[in-house]
Design a protein around this motif. Structure first.
Motif, short mmCIF file in Angstrom:
data_model
loop_
_atom_site.label_atom_id
_atom_site.label_comp_id
_atom_site.label_asym_id
_atom_site.label_seq_id
_atom_site.Cartn_x
_atom_site.Cartn_y
_atom_site.Cartn_z
N ALA A 76 6.82 -0.79 3.22
CA ALA A 76 6.82 -1.67 4.39
C ALA A 76 5.50 -2.44 4.44
CB ALA A 76 7.00 -0.85 5.66
N PRO A 77 5.57 -3.73 4.76
CA PRO A 77 4.34 -4.52 4.72
C PRO A 77 3.18 -3.92 5.52
CG PRO A 77 6.24 -5.96 4.96
CD PRO A 77 6.75 -4.55 5.05
N ALA A 78 3.49 -3.37 6.71
CA ALA A 78 2.40 -2.83 7.53
C ALA A 78 1.78 -1.59 6.88
CB ALA A 78 2.92 -2.47 8.92
N THR A 79 2.62 -0.77 6.24
CA THR A 79 2.11 0.44 5.58
C THR A 79 1.27 0.05 4.36
OG1 THR A 79 4.21 1.44 6.20
CG2 THR A 79 2.79 2.73 4.76
N ALA A 80 1.85 -0.83 3.54
CA ALA A 80 1.12 -1.26 2.33
C ALA A 80 -0.19 -1.92 2.72
CB ALA A 80 2.00 -2.21 1.52
N ALA A 81 -0.17 -2.71 3.80
CA ALA A 81 -1.40 -3.40 4.23
C ALA A 81 -2.48 -2.39 4.62
CB ALA A 81 -1.10 -4.34 5.38
N ARG A 82 -2.05 -1.31 5.23
CA ARG A 82 -3.02 -0.29 5.66
C ARG A 82 -3.64 0.42 4.44
NH1 ARG A 82 -2.38 3.66 10.80
NH2 ARG A 82 -4.36 4.74 10.56
N ILE A 83 -2.80 0.70 3.44
CA ILE A 83 -3.31 1.32 2.21
C ILE A 83 -4.29 0.36 1.52
CG2 ILE A 83 -2.67 2.28 -0.03
CD1 ILE A 83 0.15 2.84 1.24
N LEU A 84 -3.90 -0.91 1.48
CA LEU A 84 -4.76 -1.90 0.82
C LEU A 84 -6.07 -2.11 1.59
CD1 LEU A 84 -2.02 -4.45 -0.24
CD2 LEU A 84 -3.30 -2.89 -1.73
N ALA A 85 -6.01 -1.95 2.92
CA ALA A 85 -7.25 -2.08 3.71
C ALA A 85 -8.22 -0.97 3.33
CB ALA A 85 -6.92 -2.02 5.20
N GLU A 86 -7.69 0.23 3.02
CA GLU A 86 -8.56 1.32 2.56
C GLU A 86 -9.15 0.99 1.19
OE1 GLU A 86 -9.73 4.36 4.07
OE2 GLU A 86 -9.26 2.87 5.57
N ALA A 87 -8.32 0.39 0.33
CA ALA A 87 -8.84 -0.03 -0.99
C ALA A 87 -9.97 -1.03 -0.81
CB ALA A 87 -7.71 -0.63 -1.83
N ASP A 88 -9.74 -2.02 0.05
CA ASP A 88 -10.76 -3.06 0.29
C ASP A 88 -12.04 -2.44 0.84
OD1 ASP A 88 -8.80 -4.85 -0.46
OD2 ASP A 88 -8.45 -5.63 1.56
N ARG A 89 -11.86 -1.49 1.73
CA ARG A 89 -13.00 -0.89 2.42
C ARG A 89 -13.98 -0.25 1.44
NH1 ARG A 89 -14.65 3.71 5.52
NH2 ARG A 89 -13.23 5.09 4.41
N VAL A 90 -13.44 0.33 0.35
CA VAL A 90 -14.32 1.01 -0.61
C VAL A 90 -14.53 0.17 -1.87
CG1 VAL A 90 -13.69 3.30 0.27
CG2 VAL A 90 -12.42 2.34 -1.69
N GLY A 91 -14.06 -1.09 -1.82
CA GLY A 91 -14.29 -1.98 -2.96
C GLY A 91 -13.43 -1.66 -4.16
N HIS A 92 -12.25 -1.08 -3.89
CA HIS A 92 -11.35 -0.74 -5.00
C HIS A 92 -10.35 -1.87 -5.23
CE1 HIS A 92 -9.49 2.08 -7.75
NE2 HIS A 92 -8.32 1.70 -7.30
N PRO A 93 -10.06 -2.20 -6.49
CA PRO A 93 -9.09 -3.28 -6.74
C PRO A 93 -7.71 -2.95 -6.16
CG PRO A 93 -9.91 -2.35 -8.82
CD PRO A 93 -10.63 -1.65 -7.72
N ARG A 94 -7.03 -3.96 -5.63
CA ARG A 94 -5.71 -3.73 -5.03
C ARG A 94 -4.67 -3.51 -6.12
NH1 ARG A 94 -4.37 -7.55 -0.06
NH2 ARG A 94 -5.87 -6.69 1.39
N PRO A 95 -3.99 -2.36 -6.11
CA PRO A 95 -2.96 -2.13 -7.13
C PRO A 95 -1.77 -3.07 -6.92
CG PRO A 95 -3.48 -0.10 -5.94
CD PRO A 95 -4.12 -1.22 -5.19
N ARG A 96 -1.24 -3.57 -8.01
CA ARG A 96 -0.16 -4.56 -7.91
C ARG A 96 1.09 -3.97 -7.25
NH1 ARG A 96 0.24 -7.13 -13.45
NH2 ARG A 96 -1.96 -7.53 -13.19
N ALA A 97 1.36 -2.70 -7.49
CA ALA A 97 2.58 -2.07 -6.94
C ALA A 97 2.61 -2.14 -5.41
CB ALA A 97 2.66 -0.62 -7.38
N LEU A 98 1.44 -2.20 -4.79
CA LEU A 98 1.37 -2.28 -3.32
C LEU A 98 1.11 -3.69 -2.86
CD1 LEU A 98 -0.84 0.89 -2.85
CD2 LEU A 98 1.56 0.68 -2.22
N ALA A 99 0.28 -4.42 -3.59
CA ALA A 99 -0.13 -5.76 -3.16
C ALA A 99 1.06 -6.71 -3.08
CB ALA A 99 -1.19 -6.32 -4.09
N ALA A 100 2.06 -6.50 -3.94
CA ALA A 100 3.21 -7.41 -3.97
C ALA A 100 3.99 -7.39 -2.67
CB ALA A 100 4.13 -7.02 -5.12
N ASP A 101 3.97 -6.25 -1.97
CA ASP A 101 4.77 -6.11 -0.76
C ASP A 101 4.00 -6.40 0.52
OD1 ASP A 101 7.20 -5.29 -1.93
OD2 ASP A 101 6.25 -3.38 -2.40
N ALA A 102 2.68 -6.42 0.42
CA ALA A 102 1.88 -6.54 1.64
C ALA A 102 1.75 -7.99 2.06
CB ALA A 102 0.50 -5.95 1.41
#
Ligand SMILES: CC(C)(COP(=O)(O)OP(=O)(O)OC[C@H]1O[C@@H](n2cnc3c(N)ncnc32)[C@H](O)[C@@H]1OP(=O)(O)O)[C@@H](O)C(=O)NCCC(=O)NCCS
Length: 191
Positions: free
Chosen positions: A164-190
């Motif tokens: 779900a876009p909101a869930t994926a966005a939250r996971i990606l926000a954690e990635a961004d927070r620690v400077g981790h590259p956004r995985p494509r499997a999640l970024a495509a849906d967010a």
């Protein structure tokens, strides 16, 4: 200022953390960390067997340079991802290493067909609970006496609808927070 000798040699906490698939060559470091962290550590034979089951499992290590600083694993069945383990070297904690690992485990789980994710944490493990809550995991209750070594209860946590876009966005926000590259499997849906 010129780097000191330790820094020049790449020691300490310098250098980026990368998350890569766990392979046999990581197992010396992984099992040493496993023994340091868990009361009933998995053996090398267990990890070897786990690494063979690529059809429904994904294991990752976090490395700073060549040093293994953490690892984690996830199992996917019937659309459910079960995070099996996440461990970070004591000297590397609170630096975002587990966050990077969880991001990658969730991305791998989506690639393996997971819709929802679940895990257990010891009732007393407030740090791990806080880590997972950041991703949106919620407590679904406690299973008393779950851990055989000391009879402690397990808190069962769930994160629903990973794609779900909101869930994926939250996971990606954690990635961004620690400077981790956004995985494509999640970024495509967010969004
Ligand atoms: C739990 C564990 C994996 C966390 O690893 P970590 O790399 O330190 O975690 P992160 O740095 O990514 O933490 C992310 C966030 O989770 C929360 N968190 C993590 N550890 C915490 C702690 N000890 N106390 C409170 N909050 C904590 C914080 O919100 C943190 O963000 P912040 O540092 O900006 O405040 C690590 O402490 C560990 O290996 N513990 C032993 C094994 C274990 O308990 N594994 C979990 C069971 S599956």
């Amino acid at each position: 200022m010129r780097p000191g000798r330790r820094e020049a040699a790449g020691g300490g906490h310098r250098g980026a953390v990368r998350v890569v698939p766990m392979t046999l060559r990581h197992l010396d470091a992984v099992t040493a960390l496993e023994r340091a962290v868990y009361p009933r550590p998995w053996t090398r034979a267990t990890f070897r067997a786990e690494l063979d089951k690529t059809e429904d499992r994904a294991y990752r290590v976090a490395r700073r340079g060549r040093r293994v600083v953490g690892y984690g694993g996830v199992l996917v069945g019937a659309g459910e991802a079960h995070i099996l383990t996440v461990a970070v070297h004591p000297t590397e904690r609170r630096g975002g290493v587990a966050t990077r690992l969880v991001v990658e485990l969730l991305a791998a789980a989506v690639e393996l067909g997971a819709v929802d994710a679940t895990l257990e944490v010891r009732e007393s493990n407030a740090g791990a609970e806080a880590l997972y809550r950041r991703f949106g995991f919620d407590s679904a209750g406690v299973r008393p006496g779950y851990y055989e070594d000391d009879g402690e209860g397990a808190r069962i946590m769930w994160l629903h609808d990973l794609a779900a876009p909101a869930t994926a966005a939250r996971i990606l926000a954690e990635a961004d927070r620690v400077g981790h590259p956004r995985p494509r499997a999640l970024a495509a849906d967010a969004t």
